[in-house]
Design a protein around this motif. Structure first.
Motif, PDB file in Angstrom:
ATOM      1  N   THR A  28       0.581  -1.058   0.243  1.00 14.45           N
ATOM      2  CA  THR A  28       0.002   0.050  -0.045  1.00 14.45           C
ATOM      3  C   THR A  28       0.915   1.254  -0.104  1.00 14.45           C
ATOM      4  OG1 THR A  28      -0.330   0.006   2.388  1.00 14.45           O
ATOM      5  CG2 THR A  28      -1.816  -1.126   1.017  1.00 14.45           C
ATOM      6  N   LEU A  29       2.309   1.103   0.000  1.00 13.58           N
ATOM      7  CA  LEU A  29       3.166   2.345  -0.066  1.00 13.58           C
ATOM      8  C   LEU A  29       3.964   2.079  -1.326  1.00 13.58           C
ATOM      9  CD1 LEU A  29       3.792   2.980   3.678  1.00 13.58           C
ATOM     10  CD2 LEU A  29       2.168   4.218   2.391  1.00 13.58           C
ATOM     11  N   THR A  30       5.035   2.715  -1.188  1.00 11.31           N
ATOM     12  CA  THR A  30       5.723   2.781  -2.583  1.00 11.31           C
ATOM     13  C   THR A  30       7.161   1.946  -2.711  1.00 11.31           C
ATOM     14  OG1 THR A  30       6.670   4.736  -2.069  1.00 11.31           O
ATOM     15  CG2 THR A  30       4.622   4.866  -3.575  1.00 11.31           C
ATOM     16  N   ALA A  31       7.373   1.217  -1.820  1.00 10.86           N
ATOM     17  CA  ALA A  31       8.596   0.177  -1.978  1.00 10.86           C
ATOM     18  C   ALA A  31       8.266  -0.808  -2.894  1.00 10.86           C
ATOM     19  CB  ALA A  31       8.756  -0.334  -0.556  1.00 10.86           C
ATOM     20  N   VAL A  32       9.352  -1.441  -3.443  1.00 12.23           N
ATOM     21  CA  VAL A  32       9.270  -2.468  -4.233  1.00 12.23           C
ATOM     22  C   VAL A  32       8.804  -3.650  -3.774  1.00 12.23           C
ATOM     23  CG1 VAL A  32      10.920  -1.131  -5.915  1.00 12.23           C
ATOM     24  CG2 VAL A  32      11.752  -3.047  -4.363  1.00 12.23           C
ATOM     25  N   SER A  33       8.505  -4.438  -4.818  1.00 16.18           N
ATOM     26  CA  SER A  33       8.033  -5.910  -4.345  1.00 16.18           C
ATOM     27  C   SER A  33       8.914  -6.569  -3.316  1.00 16.18           C
ATOM     28  CB  SER A  33       7.783  -6.761  -5.642  1.00 16.18           C
ATOM     29  OG  SER A  33       6.693  -6.275  -6.196  1.00 16.18           O
ATOM     30  N   GLN A  34       8.173  -7.338  -2.323  1.00 17.85           N
ATOM     31  CA  GLN A  34       9.082  -8.117  -1.217  1.00 17.85           C
ATOM     32  C   GLN A  34       9.849  -7.163  -0.257  1.00 17.85           C
ATOM     33  OE1 GLN A  34      11.783 -10.612  -3.798  1.00 17.85           O
ATOM     34  NE2 GLN A  34      13.417 -10.070  -2.316  1.00 17.85           N
ATOM     35  N   CYS A  35       9.461  -6.125  -0.053  1.00 16.73           N
ATOM     36  CA  CYS A  35       9.958  -4.779   0.977  1.00 16.73           C
ATOM     37  C   CYS A  35       8.714  -4.896   2.015  1.00 16.73           C
ATOM     38  CB  CYS A  35      10.264  -3.619   0.369  1.00 16.73           C
ATOM     39  SG  CYS A  35      11.725  -3.487  -0.622  1.00 16.73           S
ATOM     40  N   ALA A  36       9.328  -4.823   3.132  1.00 15.89           N
ATOM     41  CA  ALA A  36       8.354  -4.987   4.219  1.00 15.89           C
ATOM     42  C   ALA A  36       9.034  -4.303   5.586  1.00 15.89           C
ATOM     43  CB  ALA A  36       7.777  -6.246   4.645  1.00 15.89           C
ATOM     44  N   MET A  37       8.398  -4.038   6.492  1.00 19.30           N
ATOM     45  CA  MET A  37       8.802  -3.553   7.757  1.00 19.30           C
ATOM     46  C   MET A  37       8.217  -4.396   9.025  1.00 19.30           C
ATOM     47  SD  MET A  37       9.280   0.448   7.242  1.00 19.30           S
ATOM     48  CE  MET A  37       9.849   1.438   6.020  1.00 19.30           C
ATOM     49  N   MET A  38       8.925  -4.589  10.163  1.00 21.23           N
ATOM     50  CA  MET A  38       8.248  -4.931  11.387  1.00 21.23           C
ATOM     51  C   MET A  38       8.535  -3.987  12.374  1.00 21.23           C
ATOM     52  SD  MET A  38       8.278  -8.557  13.267  1.00 21.23           S
ATOM     53  CE  MET A  38      10.021  -9.007  13.128  1.00 21.23           C
TER      54      MET A  38
END
Length: 533
Positions: A248-258
Motif C-alpha cells: 500500500t506504499l511505494t517500496a518495491v515488491s517483497q519490501c516490508a517492515m516490522m
C-alpha cells in the motif's frame, strides 16, 4: 508518485503500458536502478548488525511509523516478519517456562484466526508451537471473512480465559486489515492481551498506510471506533506489527517492515530474539536496492518534500468519489461500515482506500465481472472473488481512473439489464460460473479440535495419498492444508482429522462452483494423509 502506477503498488486500474510518460519512466528506472545493486561493504552497513546508514534508516522509520521502539527492514516480505515474530515469542515463552521452579517446558500455544496467512502456519512449524484457532466472522451476504470477534462466544476474550491462566500462550496473532480493508478492534485486543501478559502480533500487511491517512471528522463524531481503527495497530497497543510496505506504499515488491511497540512485554530480550530470528528467514546478502526502496518509501511520507501524505489524501478523495458515484449511478452495492457493535469487534473500521463492489443478485460472479471489466474496459480489480470485486486506490491514481471505473460498472449494469430483458429473468444463464448458493459456513465445518498432532509433527511425519472416495479416509489425519473458497477458511490443516462433515462440505463447495486450494489435488479426488498408525 506520478500519473503512472507507483512502483510496488498493486493499483486498481492499469493505465496503458504504451503511455509515453510511463514508458520513459520505466526505462529510466530500468537503466539506473542496477547501479545501486552493490555488494556488502563496510560503508553500506550490515542489515543484521546495523550501526551506520541502515541503523539510521530504521530509526527514522521507527519514528515515522508511529514511534516504534524498534523497526526492522525486511527484504523477504511480511512473510519474514511473521516467521521471525513467531520464532521470537515462542523462544522467549519456552525459556520463561524453563525458568519456573519446576523447570518443566510445555508446548507453546499461539491464538490465531483460522484464515490466517500461510506464513503463520509455517511459523508454527518452524517454532514448534501448537495453534489455538479462532473462527473469523463470516459475512454470508458478501461472502467474505472479517476479523475475529473480541467478546462473546468464540471470541478472543473467551479463548484467553480458557488458555491464558495456565501460562501456555506464547502469543496472539491477528490479521488486520483484511484484504478487503476490514479492520478489527485492535485496541481492545491489545488490552485483553496485556491483561494476560501475552504478546500481541498483528499481521498488518495491508495496512502500512493507515497511520498516514487523514481522519474523517464526521466519521470520528459518529463512529469513534472506526476513526480510531485508522491509527494503525502500533498506535493501538500491538507489541509486534508486520507491514508490507510494497503493498500500500511505494517500496518495491517483497519490501516490508516490522515494528516493535512500547508496551511492557517488549523488552530487550524480545528485541534480541526478533533480530536473531530474522537471520533465519532473510538472506545474508540482502539487496541494497530493496533496502533503499524502504528508506525511500519512509522519506516520501515523513519528509515535507516527499509529498507522500498529500498523495495519500488525494487517494482518499478519489476513493470516496468512486464509492459515491458507484452508489448513485450504478445498482451495485459498495461495502461499508456495519452497524456499531453488530460484529463484536470483528469489523470496527474500513480502509478508505479499498473499494469493494458487490455482484449479489446479478447472476454474475465477481470472477466473471472481472473478465468483462478487463477485456472490455481495461479495468483491473485488486481482488476478484465469488460475489465481490475489490479495488485498491493508491497515490498513483487520478480522476480519469475513477471515471473509467464508474463508466465500466455502468456499462456492465446496462449489459446485465439487456440480458434480463431478453431472457425475462435476472441473467441466471449468463455464464457457466454463476453465483449460486454455497453451503452455509458457521465455523463448525472446520476440523477444529479434532487434531491428531501439531503442525510441526505433521510436517515431518511420513504420508501417503488416498482417494477421498475410500471410506477409510475418514478418521485419518490430513498431511496438507485444504482451504475451500468460499469462505476462504481452511477446513483442514496438517495434523487434523478428516471427518465426513468436512468432506461433505468441501464437495458441496465444489459442486456449487467454488474451488479448493492448498492441497495437491484441487479436484479433491485425492488427499495426502499422515501415516501415524
Amino acid at each position: 508518485m506520478g500519473r503512472g502506477l507507483p512502483v510496488g503498488l498493486s493499483g486498481p486500474f492499469a493505465r496503458s503500458a504504451a503511455d509515453a510518460d510511463v514508458v520513459a519512466k520505466r526505462r529510466h528506472v530500468r537503466d539506473s536502478v542496477w547501479q545501486h545493486d552493490l555488494p556488502e561493504i563496510p560503508e553500506l552497513d550490515n542489515l543484521f548488525a546495523p550501526e551506520g546508514p541502515i541503523q539510521e534508516a530504521e530509526m527514522l522509520a521507527a519514528q515515522a511509523f508511529g514511534g516504534a521502539q524498534r523497526t526492522w527492514f525486511l527484504v523477504n516480505g511480511s512473510t519474514a516478519g511473521v516467521l521471525a515474530a513467531l520464532l521470537a515469542v515462542v523462544r522467549r515463552h519456552q525459556q520463561q517456562q524453563q525458568q519456573q521452579p519446576n523447570g518443566a517446558s510445555r508446548i507453546s500455544k499461539v491464538l490465531l484466526p483460522r484464515n490466517v496467512h500461510k506464513s503463520a502456519i509455517n511459523g508454527l512449524i518452524l517454532a514448534g508451537a501448537d495453534p489455538v484457532f479462532l473462527s473469523p466472522v463470516y459475512d454470508k451476504e458478501w461472502d467474505i471473512c472479517h476479523g475475529i470477534p473480541i467478546d462473546g462466544e468464540g471470541g478472543l476474550d473467551d479463548a484467553l480465559k480458557v488458555h491464558g491462566p495456565g501460562g501456555d500462550i506464547a502469543a496472539v496473532l491477528l490479521v488486520s486489515p483484511t484484504y478487503h480493508g476490514v479492520i478489527m478492534d485492535i485496541k481492545q485486543a491489545a488490552l485483553l492481551c496485556a491483561r494476560y501478559k501475552v504478546p500481541l502480533i498483528v499481521d498488518e500487511a495491508h495496512g502500512a498506510h493507515l497511520a498516514f491517512l487523514e481522519r474523517d471528522g464526521q466519521t470520528a463524531a459518529i463512529k469513534p471506533a472506526a476513526a480510531a481503527a485508522l491509527e494503525g495497530a502500533l498506535a493501538l497497543g500491538a507489541d509486534l506489527v508486520v507491514q508490507s510496505t510494497h503493498k500500500t506504499l511505494t517500496a518495491v515488491s517483497q519490501c516490508a517492515m516490522m515494528h516493535a511497540g512500547n508496551g511492557p512485554l517488549v523488552d530487550e530480550g524480545l528485541l534480541e530474539f526478533v533480530g536473531s530470528a530474522l537471520q533465519f528467514v532473510q538472506s545474508s546478502s540482502p539487496n541494497y536496492v530493496l533496502l533503499a526502496s524502504l528508506d525511500g518509501a519512509r522519506w516520501q511520507l515523513a519528509a515535507p518534500a516527499g509529498e507522500g501524505r498529500g498523495a495519500l489524501r488525494q487517494a482518499q478523495v478519489l476513493a470516496k468519489k468512486a464509492k459515491q458515484l458507484l452508489r448513485s449511478e450504478t445498482p451495485f452495492p459498495v461495502l461499508d461500515l456495519p452497524v456499531v457493535g453488530s460484529m463484536r469487534g470483528a469489523f470496527v473500521g474500513l480502509d478508505p482506500l479499498r473499494v469493494t463492489v458487490g455482484m449479489m443478485g446479478t447472476g454474475m460472479s465477481g470472477f466473471d465481472a472481472d473478465e468483462v471489466l478487463i477485456e472490455e474496459h481495461g479495468v483491473y480489480a485488486e481482488l476478484p472473488a465469488s460475489r465481490t470485486l475489490t479495488f485498491a486506490v493508491g497515490p498513483g491514481n487520478v480522476d480519469e481512473d475513477v471515471e473509467r471505473l464508474v463508466a465500466a460498472f455502468k456499462a456492465l449494469a446496462a449489459s446485465l439489464q439487456e440480458i434480463e430483458l431478453k431472457e425475462g429473468k435476472k441473467g441466471k444463464d449468463m455464464t457457466p460460473n454463476v453465483v449460486v448458493e454455497f453451503p452455509a459456513f458457521d465455523g463448525q465445518q472446520a476440523a477444529v479440535g479434532t487434531r491428531r498432532c501439531g503442525p510441526r509433527e505433521a510436517y515431518f511425519t511420513a504420508s501417503e495419498v488416498m482417494s477421498t472416495s475410500d471410506a477409510s479416509i475418514v478418521g485419518r489425519a490430513s498431511a496438507e492444508t485444504v482451504c475451500p473458497y468460499p469462505p476462504g477458511i481452511p477446513v483442514l490443516l496438517p495434523g487434523e482429522l478428516i471427518t465426513t462433515e468436512v468432506l461433505r462440505f468441501l464437495q458441496g463447495v465444489l459442486d456449487a462452483g467454488g474451488s479448493v486450494t492448498g492441497c495437491s489435488d484441487p479436484s479433491l479426488g485425492m488427499l495426502r494423509v499422515l501415516c501415524l498408525e
